[in-house]
Scaffold this motif. Sequence first.
Motif, PDB file in Angstrom:
ATOM      1  N   ALA A  37       0.864  -1.185   0.000  1.00  0.00           N
ATOM      2  CA  ALA A  37       0.000   0.000   0.000  1.00  0.00           C
ATOM      3  C   ALA A  37       0.896   1.230   0.000  1.00  0.00           C
ATOM      4  O   ALA A  37       1.954   1.230   0.634  1.00  0.00           O
ATOM      5  CB  ALA A  37      -0.897   0.010   1.225  1.00  0.00           C
ATOM      6  N   THR A  38       0.494   2.260  -0.720  1.00  0.00           N
ATOM      7  CA  THR A  38       1.312   3.472  -0.729  1.00  0.00           C
ATOM      8  C   THR A  38       0.432   4.695  -0.511  1.00  0.00           C
ATOM      9  O   THR A  38      -0.776   4.658  -0.746  1.00  0.00           O
ATOM     10  CB  THR A  38       2.024   3.675  -2.089  1.00  0.00           C
ATOM     11  N   SER A  39       1.050   5.756  -0.027  1.00  0.00           N
ATOM     12  CA  SER A  39       0.407   7.066  -0.012  1.00  0.00           C
ATOM     13  C   SER A  39       1.503   8.044  -0.401  1.00  0.00           C
ATOM     14  O   SER A  39       2.617   7.630  -0.729  1.00  0.00           O
ATOM     15  CB  SER A  39      -0.159   7.394   1.361  1.00  0.00           C
ATOM     16  N   GLU A  40       1.204   9.324  -0.312  1.00  0.00           N
ATOM     17  CA  GLU A  40       2.153  10.336  -0.742  1.00  0.00           C
ATOM     18  C   GLU A  40       3.485  10.234  -0.005  1.00  0.00           C
ATOM     19  O   GLU A  40       4.545  10.422  -0.600  1.00  0.00           O
ATOM     20  CB  GLU A  40       1.520  11.703  -0.466  1.00  0.00           C
ATOM     21  N   ILE A  41       3.431   9.914   1.271  1.00  0.00           N
ATOM     22  CA  ILE A  41       4.686   9.930   2.037  1.00  0.00           C
ATOM     23  C   ILE A  41       4.997   8.600   2.725  1.00  0.00           C
ATOM     24  O   ILE A  41       5.782   8.552   3.659  1.00  0.00           O
ATOM     25  CB  ILE A  41       4.721  11.094   3.068  1.00  0.00           C
ATOM     26  N   LYS A  42       4.367   7.518   2.296  1.00  0.00           N
ATOM     27  CA  LYS A  42       4.713   6.226   2.891  1.00  0.00           C
ATOM     28  C   LYS A  42       4.521   5.063   1.904  1.00  0.00           C
ATOM     29  O   LYS A  42       3.733   5.157   0.966  1.00  0.00           O
ATOM     30  CB  LYS A  42       3.865   5.963   4.144  1.00  0.00           C
ATOM     31  N   ILE A  43       5.305   4.009   2.132  1.00  0.00           N
ATOM     32  CA  ILE A  43       5.094   2.759   1.410  1.00  0.00           C
ATOM     33  C   ILE A  43       5.055   1.664   2.463  1.00  0.00           C
ATOM     34  O   ILE A  43       5.950   1.571   3.305  1.00  0.00           O
ATOM     35  CB  ILE A  43       6.239   2.465   0.418  1.00  0.00           C
ATOM     36  N   SER A  44       3.988   0.868   2.451  1.00  0.00           N
ATOM     37  CA  SER A  44       3.861  -0.213   3.428  1.00  0.00           C
ATOM     38  C   SER A  44       3.795  -1.546   2.720  1.00  0.00           C
ATOM     39  O   SER A  44       3.190  -1.652   1.658  1.00  0.00           O
ATOM     40  CB  SER A  44       2.566  -0.068   4.236  1.00  0.00           C
ATOM     41  N   VAL A  45       4.399  -2.559   3.340  1.00  0.00           N
ATOM     42  CA  VAL A  45       4.270  -3.916   2.812  1.00  0.00           C
ATOM     43  C   VAL A  45       3.882  -4.856   3.947  1.00  0.00           C
ATOM     44  O   VAL A  45       4.225  -4.626   5.115  1.00  0.00           O
ATOM     45  CB  VAL A  45       5.595  -4.424   2.181  1.00  0.00           C
ATOM     46  N   LEU A  46       3.156  -5.872   3.572  1.00  0.00           N
ATOM     47  CA  LEU A  46       2.804  -6.926   4.522  1.00  0.00           C
ATOM     48  C   LEU A  46       3.711  -8.115   4.209  1.00  0.00           C
ATOM     49  O   LEU A  46       3.818  -8.519   3.043  1.00  0.00           O
ATOM     50  CB  LEU A  46       1.347  -7.312   4.284  1.00  0.00           C
ATOM     51  N   ILE A  47       4.360  -8.639   5.229  1.00  0.00           N
ATOM     52  CA  ILE A  47       5.290  -9.761   5.023  1.00  0.00           C
ATOM     53  C   ILE A  47       5.092 -10.786   6.144  1.00  0.00           C
ATOM     54  O   ILE A  47       4.376 -10.517   7.117  1.00  0.00           O
ATOM     55  CB  ILE A  47       6.766  -9.278   5.036  1.00  0.00           C
ATOM     56  N   ASP A  48       5.740 -11.950   6.016  1.00  0.00           N
ATOM     57  CA  ASP A  48       5.700 -12.922   7.113  1.00  0.00           C
ATOM     58  C   ASP A  48       6.324 -12.300   8.357  1.00  0.00           C
ATOM     59  O   ASP A  48       7.372 -11.660   8.275  1.00  0.00           O
ATOM     60  CB  ASP A  48       6.517 -14.176   6.734  1.00  0.00           C
ATOM     61  N   ARG A  49       5.678 -12.531   9.499  1.00  0.00           N
ATOM     62  CA  ARG A  49       6.136 -11.876  10.715  1.00  0.00           C
ATOM     63  C   ARG A  49       7.568 -12.262  11.083  1.00  0.00           C
ATOM     64  O   ARG A  49       8.324 -11.467  11.625  1.00  0.00           O
ATOM     65  CB  ARG A  49       5.186 -12.168  11.877  1.00  0.00           C
ATOM     66  N   LYS A  50       7.961 -13.482  10.756  1.00  0.00           N
ATOM     67  CA  LYS A  50       9.303 -13.924  11.175  1.00  0.00           C
ATOM     68  C   LYS A  50      10.420 -13.116  10.489  1.00  0.00           C
ATOM     69  O   LYS A  50      11.548 -13.118  10.953  1.00  0.00           O
ATOM     70  CB  LYS A  50       9.480 -15.421  10.929  1.00  0.00           C
ATOM     71  N   TYR A  51      10.082 -12.413   9.404  1.00  0.00           N
ATOM     72  CA  TYR A  51      11.099 -11.612   8.716  1.00  0.00           C
ATOM     73  C   TYR A  51      11.053 -10.129   9.115  1.00  0.00           C
ATOM     74  O   TYR A  51      11.755  -9.317   8.526  1.00  0.00           O
ATOM     75  CB  TYR A  51      10.912 -11.714   7.206  1.00  0.00           C
ATOM     76  N   MET A  52      10.183  -9.796  10.068  1.00  0.00           N
ATOM     77  CA  MET A  52       9.969  -8.378  10.340  1.00  0.00           C
ATOM     78  C   MET A  52      11.250  -7.635  10.741  1.00  0.00           C
ATOM     79  O   MET A  52      11.607  -6.615  10.147  1.00  0.00           O
ATOM     80  CB  MET A  52       8.910  -8.216  11.420  1.00  0.00           C
ATOM     81  N   GLU A  53      11.974  -8.160  11.734  1.00  0.00           N
ATOM     82  CA  GLU A  53      13.197  -7.490  12.202  1.00  0.00           C
ATOM     83  C   GLU A  53      14.212  -7.362  11.072  1.00  0.00           C
ATOM     84  O   GLU A  53      14.830  -6.319  10.888  1.00  0.00           O
ATOM     85  CB  GLU A  53      13.835  -8.253  13.370  1.00  0.00           C
ATOM     86  N   LEU A  54      14.356  -8.453  10.321  1.00  0.00           N
ATOM     87  CA  LEU A  54      15.292  -8.463   9.197  1.00  0.00           C
ATOM     88  C   LEU A  54      14.926  -7.377   8.185  1.00  0.00           C
ATOM     89  O   LEU A  54      15.790  -6.626   7.715  1.00  0.00           O
ATOM     90  CB  LEU A  54      15.260  -9.847   8.531  1.00  0.00           C
ATOM     91  N   ALA A  55      13.643  -7.278   7.872  1.00  0.00           N
ATOM     92  CA  ALA A  55      13.195  -6.280   6.902  1.00  0.00           C
ATOM     93  C   ALA A  55      13.474  -4.867   7.408  1.00  0.00           C
ATOM     94  O   ALA A  55      13.975  -4.008   6.666  1.00  0.00           O
ATOM     95  CB  ALA A  55      11.695  -6.457   6.624  1.00  0.00           C
ATOM     96  N   VAL A  56      13.193  -4.625   8.675  1.00  0.00           N
ATOM     97  CA  VAL A  56      13.411  -3.287   9.239  1.00  0.00           C
ATOM     98  C   VAL A  56      14.900  -2.928   9.145  1.00  0.00           C
ATOM     99  O   VAL A  56      15.268  -1.838   8.688  1.00  0.00           O
ATOM    100  CB  VAL A  56      12.935  -3.229  10.714  1.00  0.00           C
ATOM    101  N   GLN A  57      15.750  -3.864   9.534  1.00  0.00           N
ATOM    102  CA  GLN A  57      17.189  -3.585   9.519  1.00  0.00           C
ATOM    103  C   GLN A  57      17.706  -3.391   8.094  1.00  0.00           C
ATOM    104  O   GLN A  57      18.493  -2.479   7.827  1.00  0.00           O
ATOM    105  CB  GLN A  57      17.948  -4.719  10.229  1.00  0.00           C
ATOM    106  N   ALA A  58      17.245  -4.226   7.183  1.00  0.00           N
ATOM    107  CA  ALA A  58      17.720  -4.116   5.799  1.00  0.00           C
ATOM    108  C   ALA A  58      17.284  -2.778   5.189  1.00  0.00           C
ATOM    109  O   ALA A  58      18.059  -2.117   4.491  1.00  0.00           O
ATOM    110  CB  ALA A  58      17.169  -5.278   4.968  1.00  0.00           C
TER     111      ALA A  58
END
Length: 411
Positions: free
Chosen positions: A380-401
């Motif tokens: 999902a996107t808006s003017e100032i953000k992009i959001s993605v839904l992913i498997d929860r087990k990858y959340m920390e990894l995604a944030v750090q990357a």
Amino acid sequence: MPILVMKFGGTSVATPDRIRRAAKRVGVEVAKGYDVIVIVSAMAGETNKLVGYVGETSPLYDAREYDAVVSSGENVTAGLMALTLQEMDVPARSWQGWQVPVKTTSAHSAARIEDIPPDNILRKFGEGMRVAVVAGFQGVSPEGRITTLGRGGSDTTAVAFAAAFDAERCDIYTDVDGVYTTDPRVSQKARKLDRIAFEEMLELASLGAKVLQTRSVELAMRYNVKLRVLSSFEEQSDEAGTLVCDEEEIMENRPVNGIAFSREEAKMTLVSVADRPGIAAAIFGPLSEAQVNVDMIIQNISEEGRTAMTFSCPVDQVRRAEKALQDAKERGEINFQELIADTDVAKVSAVGIGMRSQSGVAAKMFKTLSGEGINIKVIATSEIKISVLIDRKYMELAVQALHDAFELEKA
Ligand code: ADP
Ligand code: ASP
Ligand code: MG
């Protein structure tokens, strides 16, 4: 005398000793000549405990009694803070929401503040009281029942008081020393921001950054409250913490300024629904009536007149969503083959005002996630953000990357 609002969160008032440390900080501001309105949260863990008691007692509870129970944590800290200040010879008294009164709507457990008449507290200041200690998170409905403002609501109490009393500043004391590029508990490379724009803070908060309740940022933006987030555990200067301010007061203009995440997401898919005019209304109408907060939505391309509809919502609303959709099916309003709930997902979002004028942010985000082998389920996107839904087990990894990819550790 000028008025200052100081809010102390749960960890900052977790024990009588911590309350004493917070009270000393209040004493410093009183000595400078301020009349102070202190907003307190419940002691750390207390609200969760009370919420647990309610659920244990009554699974489909009466929201009015839920509020009666969960608002009580703040009453304890308000009284203890007032007593602590009195021990320090600072004239103080406590106020529960209804005593002020903090007038709210009747939307129990998610009430909105409508009005805070300042007269009672101002009169006491006039009589020599120097500190009004107010129980955060709570108010009173037009029916005279106790209400609460949603989890994290003491932030909103604080900003609303700052607006109502035209306070010089609203200081939010918490367990981190400001707003970071992401939650410092998830990325060690998170960098503290000296300033953040209201709009960015609003997005970060609504996308899961718990440091401020979303509604508090909305109010601060609307009433132009000078809002600061700082640590109650460190010595503070006037420049400490993070100032939440207008976009114009910030020089930096990066495409991404912060990464937010929310663990408490769920993805629901209606398999094989008839693709016909009005189908979206027939699905999302009942969900809205059942007070399910639908966030992202995707409708698949249709094949032979059937399609799949996927949406995300908070994980604790899955049961309610299922019931609303099954009921609609029984009434013949919608027809689907299967309803699949995936409760092991998380939402990760990149936020930045600079996104408005720079392209390529989404591409970089998707490339970074694919580089880590993380599959994106919904976007999902808006003017100032992009959001993605992913498997929860990858959340920390995604944030750090993502934090690395957008070079957020660099000032
Ligand atoms: P309080 O009890 O003081 O209200 P909260 O737990 O509600 O404190 O909010 C502070 C917490 O918010 C921090 O401990 C931190 O883990 C979390 N947090 C999430 N995102 C951020 C961020 N971008 N910057 C700072 N803190 C964040
Ligand atoms: N005590 C409430 C909560 O935990 C309100 C707050 O701390 O802001 O949600
Ligand atoms: Mg909080």
